[in-house]
Design an enzyme around this catalytic site. Structure first.
Site, PDB file in Angstrom:
ATOM      1  N   HIS A 332       0.960  -1.082  -0.037  1.00  0.00           N
ATOM      2  CA  HIS A 332      -0.262   0.249   0.015  1.00  0.00           C
ATOM      3  C   HIS A 332       0.425   1.530   0.128  1.00  0.00           C
ATOM      4  CE1 HIS A 332      -3.969  -2.185   1.115  1.00  0.00           C
ATOM      5  NE2 HIS A 332      -2.734  -2.887   1.027  1.00  0.00           N
ATOM      6  N   LYS A 520      -8.927  13.021   4.149  1.00  0.00           N
ATOM      7  CA  LYS A 520      -8.194  13.013   4.658  1.00  0.00           C
ATOM      8  C   LYS A 520      -6.587  12.579   5.737  1.00  0.00           C
ATOM      9  CE  LYS A 520      -6.828  14.001   0.571  1.00  0.00           C
ATOM     10  NZ  LYS A 520      -6.646  12.572  -0.270  1.00  0.00           N
ATOM     11  N   ARG A 521      -5.666  11.275   6.033  1.00  0.00           N
ATOM     12  CA  ARG A 521      -5.178  11.739   7.210  1.00  0.00           C
ATOM     13  C   ARG A 521      -4.086  12.421   6.436  1.00  0.00           C
ATOM     14  NH1 ARG A 521      -4.786   7.382  11.058  1.00  0.00           N
ATOM     15  NH2 ARG A 521      -3.072   9.239  11.560  1.00  0.00           N
ATOM     16  N   LYS A 526       0.435  14.411   1.078  1.00  0.00           N
ATOM     17  CA  LYS A 526      -1.519  14.533   0.902  1.00  0.00           C
ATOM     18  C   LYS A 526      -1.403  16.057   0.489  1.00  0.00           C
ATOM     19  CE  LYS A 526      -2.689  10.607   3.298  1.00  0.00           C
ATOM     20  NZ  LYS A 526      -3.519   9.459   2.148  1.00  0.00           N
ATOM     21  N   THR A 628      -8.911   5.988  -1.693  1.00  0.00           N
ATOM     22  CA  THR A 628     -10.323   5.769  -1.903  1.00  0.00           C
ATOM     23  C   THR A 628     -11.038   6.376  -1.544  1.00  0.00           C
ATOM     24  OG1 THR A 628     -10.059   4.836   0.158  1.00  0.00           O
ATOM     25  CG2 THR A 628      -9.743   3.191  -1.639  1.00  0.00           C
ATOM     26  N   LYS A 632     -15.016   7.816  -3.580  1.00  0.00           N
ATOM     27  CA  LYS A 632     -16.691   8.140  -3.017  1.00  0.00           C
ATOM     28  C   LYS A 632     -16.798   8.602  -3.455  1.00  0.00           C
ATOM     29  CE  LYS A 632     -14.479   5.048   0.610  1.00  0.00           C
ATOM     30  NZ  LYS A 632     -12.961   5.335   1.809  1.00  0.00           N
TER      31      LYS A 632
HETATM   32  C1  26Q Z   1       3.543   1.011  10.759  1.00  0.00           C
HETATM   33  C2  26Q Z   1       4.031   1.061  11.734  1.00  0.00           C
HETATM   34  C3  26Q Z   1       3.714   1.756  12.957  1.00  0.00           C
HETATM   35  C4  26Q Z   1       2.264   2.139  13.139  1.00  0.00           C
HETATM   36  C5  26Q Z   1       1.780   1.975  11.630  1.00  0.00           C
HETATM   37  C6  26Q Z   1       1.645   1.904  11.209  1.00  0.00           C
HETATM   38  C7  26Q Z   1       0.865   1.476   9.669  1.00  0.00           C
HETATM   39  C8  26Q Z   1      -0.695   2.062  10.548  1.00  0.00           C
HETATM   40  C9  26Q Z   1      -1.268   1.489   9.306  1.00  0.00           C
HETATM   41  C10 26Q Z   1       1.022   1.845   8.363  1.00  0.00           C
HETATM   42  C11 26Q Z   1       0.368   2.540   7.793  1.00  0.00           C
HETATM   43  C12 26Q Z   1      -0.739   2.062   7.938  1.00  0.00           C
HETATM   44  C13 26Q Z   1      -2.262   2.523   6.698  1.00  0.00           C
HETATM   45  C14 26Q Z   1      -2.049   2.808   5.310  1.00  0.00           C
HETATM   46  C15 26Q Z   1      -2.930   3.512   4.346  1.00  0.00           C
HETATM   47  O1  26Q Z   1      -4.185   3.487   5.011  1.00  0.00           O
HETATM   48  N1  26Q Z   1      -2.087   3.629   3.093  1.00  0.00           N
HETATM   49  C16 26Q Z   1      -3.092   3.463   2.274  1.00  0.00           C
HETATM   50  O2  26Q Z   1      -4.085   2.393   2.053  1.00  0.00           O
HETATM   51  C17 26Q Z   1      -4.978   2.797   0.839  1.00  0.00           C
HETATM   52  C18 26Q Z   1      -5.942   1.706   0.219  1.00  0.00           C
HETATM   53  O3  26Q Z   1      -5.144   0.621  -0.456  1.00  0.00           O
HETATM   54  C19 26Q Z   1      -4.814   3.908  -0.258  1.00  0.00           C
HETATM   55  O4  26Q Z   1      -5.536   3.691  -0.643  1.00  0.00           O
HETATM   56  C20 26Q Z   1      -3.815   4.834   0.613  1.00  0.00           C
HETATM   57  O5  26Q Z   1      -3.366   5.207  -1.147  1.00  0.00           O
HETATM   58  C21 26Q Z   1      -2.832   4.734   1.033  1.00  0.00           C
HETATM   59  O6  26Q Z   1      -1.852   5.660   1.728  1.00  0.00           O
END
Ligand code: 26Q
Length: 787
Positions: A332, A520-521, A526, A628, A632
């Site tokens: 991702h 978004k986050r 971003k 995503t 939406k």
């Molecule tokens: C990593 C290490 C320690 C703690 C947390 C994490 C962590 C947790 C969640 C790192 C990343 C995430 C989430 C990532 C994420 O949401 N990525 C997004 O995924 C979507 C679905 O594929 C994409 O549409 C987005 O582009 C992408 O940013």
């Protein structure tokens, strides 16, 4: 499904008395939620069991994800059962209403896109009658709640089960033990039913909760060692206590490693038990099961699977071969700093039974590649273990059957850059699976009005399970009565959002203005900061009279920043400072208003995407894997104001560049100029850029003396030891973004023509259903078929 509405309410009445000592009329909203939900669970329990039995007998896919952002279940489940109106009417007879349940909790067991994707996938698979089961962690506390105080983010605990968790069934019968170097814990399953639309099939999301193996150590208690007795319990419960925010800078925490191992080990034990139950042994487990790893977070499942197989008497080589057939991995992100790695020493200490297996996989990989005469330098680059660090993505790619990116451009970047060496060695491994969203939640449920229009125009509600039907809406794009209805609906959704915001947080917005939304986050890539800077430039131009006829627009931001991400939090403060300045400016506030909504979550998203006129998707080309939220808002008839990045590219391919507002560098053009890029020159030579950047350091805005605005300023203009100035090219895209914003604003003056573009986007959005995505996974990777 044949479920009687009256039975549900009658049973709910009984449950209410059993649990809360009062009938439905005399209980609190969260209790009403519990009574109705529990009553529905009782009604569907038999169907659910039948679905589980069917799944056990057939080849089944298992989705391993550390996150599931499911949001509220009640409204979706009533929709799936076709009971929304009937239940509302029956509650109405008692002077109650489904609206009373609006205050119930939104389960936020995820950070953002990746977690919500997992939830959409479960919805789609169930609706398509595909055997897919989700496995994850039942965090006690989900993603923090965000409050904004004096323009700054403050985090509060999200105690999501406080008002009950009626959609989960505790399964003590399924509990398993998970061992760590320093402790053993019990993993207790909590099952959530996943309802599909127009089907009797019911899927399962199985979340594991960590508990002590022994409830309480009485020996210690009797010896008056209360603290020690309690600390064992706490140490066990700590493992599933809290969801980690996606703060890449704070990676490598022991507890997160334990979480990852905890849920993957428990899930594998569960799958193995199911396999033995249904087929007598695990001999051909690859034929019965396929596992999808949602990013690298569950990758410890690979060595754990091998460990368990070896414990059952299988050789390492055979177990590795089986693993390489069973596992698949979804990537991702392409950003180097976001790729997970762990210190080998930490793994050796925490998971002593796993460390030697990772080493053996690393050795096996190197042997295989040497035999295939791969360059030793390349083998070295692909190491799973290097300098006492474990590279989870390398482990995932080597030991997986298929690896996929989440949008076409993202997959190309994986093949040609991030994983190019892997791609040369295994040319069929890397595939594309463009993300999608479920139209049940993200159109049918969140936009009843637009859904009614669509169903009326198509004389069918088939689109709810087949979004290719939406393309027939193109037949109506020149029908002025239809566009007029579409505009009225948009306005209604803006009014509803305005009302909700006023009730929830006292924010006043004008539903007659254009709603321009970036949700978004918060992350530098971003580029919420770029949006803020361009809005500030527009503010100054209105103020100076350079812009005279700006179409009134409400610019909405909603975003959480990882608690330890200082710059991201500074950007939130900066947006709020700009918002305040504009609010206090009598002249300009007639034309523009900026609002920052606190505590963005799935429930907010449902209201925001339905009300959006403009969907802001402006990541630096090559950084956003897919996105995503873009899908939406498109599906709700918004135009995209964005860069050619992630799924935006496919959105514009489907809907036409002329119906969207695309600007900025592409991956290719960025590649050409990035070595010569000097943001300082743009700062010196471009008056708009100069003026807005100076506000970060000249006292225009107050950062509460934290110095964070100066840090943001420096990050844009000065190379540091760690990173280049403006590494996400905000200043490079500033001018084209400004121009695209202004063109868009001029176009909104003809509201009908503008609405037509939005309507065309809706009509072109069929590709972005997660039903399509899941069908592709099912046929190309999982090889599963309908049950
Ligand atoms: C990593 C290490 C320690 C703690 C947390 C994490 C962590 C947790 C969640 C790192 C990343 C995430 C989430 C990532 C994420 O949401 N990525 C997004 O995924 C979507 C679905 O594929 C994409 O549409 C987005 O582009 C992408 O940013």
């Amino acid at each position: 499904m044949n479920i009687n509405d009256k039975t549900i309410i009658n049973e709910a009445e009984i449950i209410s008395k059993a649990l809360f000592a009062n009938g439905l009329n005399d209980i609190a909203p969260n209790q009403l939620h519990t009574a109705v939900s529990r009553s529905i669970i009782a009604q569907i329990a038999e169907m659910w069991k039948i679905s589980r039995e069917k799944q056990k007998k057939t080849r089944c896919a298992y989705y391993f994800s550390a996150e599931y952002l499911v949001g509220r279940a009640i409204f979706n489940n009533l929709l799936c059962l076709g009971l929304t109106d009937k239940i509302d009417a029956l509650l109405g007879e008692k002077g109650l209403s489904l609206k009373d349940l609006e205050s119930c909790e939104d389960a936020a067991l995820g950070n953002g896109g990746l977690g919500r994707l997992a939830a959409c996938f479960l919805d789609s698979a169930t609706t398509l009658n595909l055997p897919l089961m989700g496995y994850g962690i039942r965090y006690k506390y989900g993603l923090f709640k965000q409050e904004i105080e004096d323009g700054e983010q403050v985090e509060k605990i999200d105690d999501w089960t406080r008002g009950g968790d009626p959609w989960s069934i505790r399964r003590d019968d399924l509990a398993v033990t998970v061992d760590f170097g320093d402790q053993s814990v019990t993993a207790v399953a909590y099952d959530m039913p996943i309802l599909g639309y127009g089907t009797d099939n019911i899927g399962t999301l199985r979340l594991w909760q960590a508990e002590p193996t022994e409830p309480f150590d009485f020996m210690l208690f009797n010896e008056q060692e209360y603290d020690k007795a309690l600390s064992d319990k706490n140490n066990a419960e700590n493992i599933s206590r809290v969801l980690y925010p996606n703060d890449t800078k704070k990676e490598g925490k022991i507890l997160r490693l334990k979480q990852q191992y905890f849920f993957t080990s428990a899930s594998l034990q569960d799958i193995i038990r199911r396999t033995i139950f249904a087929h007598g042994s695990t001999n051909e487990i690859e034929k019965h099961a396929t596992i999808q790893l949602n990013d690298t977070h569950p990758v410890l499942a690979i060595p754990e699977f091998i460990r368990i197989m070896m414990e059952m008497g299988i050789t390492f080589d055979k177990a590795l071969e089986m693993a390489r057939n069973i596992f698949n991995y979804t990537n991702h992100t392409v950003m180097q700093e976001a790729l997970e790695k762990w210190d080998m020493a930490l793994i050796e200490e925490t998971l002593p039974q796993i460390a030697p297996i990772i080493k053996k996989i690393d050795t096996a990989m190197k042997e295989e590649l040497s035999e295939r005469k791969i360059d030793s330098e390349i083998i070295d680059k692909l190491s799973i273990i290097k300098d006492d660090t474990v590279y989870m993505a390398n482990l995932a790619v080597y030991a997986s059957s298929a690896v996929n990116g989440v949008a076409a451009i993202h997959t190309e970047i994986l093949k040609n850059e991030l994983l190019s060496d892997w791609h040369k060695i295994y040319p069929n491994k890397i595939r594309n699976k463009t993300n999608g969203i479920t139209q049940r939640r993200w159109l049918r449920l969140c936009n009843d009005e637009l859904s009614t229009l669509i169903t009326g125009l198509l004389s069918s509600d088939k689109w709810i399970t087949d979004t290719s039907e939406l393309s027939h809406l193109h037949d109506f794009e020149n029908d002025s009565a239809v566009i007029d209805s579409f505009m009225k609906i948009k306005k209604k959704k803006r009014e509803q959002l305005a009302e909700y915001l006023f009730e929830k947080c006292g924010i006043k917005i004008d539903p007659d203005t254009v709603f321009d939304i970036q949700i978004k986050r918060l992350h530098e890539y971003k580029r919420q900061l770029l949006n803020a800077l361009v809005l500030l430039a527009i503010y100054y131009d209105i103020k100076d009279g350079a812009i005279t006829d700006f179409e009134p627009t409400t610019f909405i931001f909603a975003s959480k920043a990882a608690p330890g991400y200082r710059r991201a939090k500074g950007i939130i403060k900066f947006i709020n400072e700009i918002a305040k300045m504009i609010e206090n400016d009598k002249e300009v506030s007639k034309y523009m208003k900026i609002v920052f909504l606190p505590n963005y979550n799935v429930t907010y998203a449902e209201k925001l995407v339905a009300a959006a006129d403009v969907s802001v998707q402006i990541s630096t080309a090559g950084t956003e894997a897919s996105g995503t939220g873009n899908m939406k808002m498109m599906m709700n008839g918004a135009v995209t104001l964005g860069t050619l990045d992630g799924a935006n590219i496919e959105i514009v391919n489907e809907a036409g560049e002329e119906n969207n507002y695309i600007f900025g560098m592409t991956v290719e053009t960025l590649d050409e100029i990035k070595d010569e890029y000097e943001p300082q020159n743009l700062y010196k030579n471009n008056a708009k850029i100069n003026r807005v950047l100076n506000t970060l350091v000249d006292g225009t805005f107050d950062d509460g003396k934290s110095g964070v605005f100066k840090e943001i300023f420096d990050s844009l203009l000065t190379d540091s030891e760690y990173e280049k100035a403006d590494k996400y090219y905000l200043l490079l895209d500033f001018t084209t973004f400004y121009e695209a914003r202004m063109k868009l604003n001029r176009d909104t003056k003809n509201r009908t023509e503008f609405a037509k573009k939005g309507f065309k986007n809706l009509a072109s959005s069929g590709k972005f259903s997660s039903d399509r995505t899941i069908s592709e996974y099912a046929s190309d990777i999982w090889k599963i078929s309908e049950i």
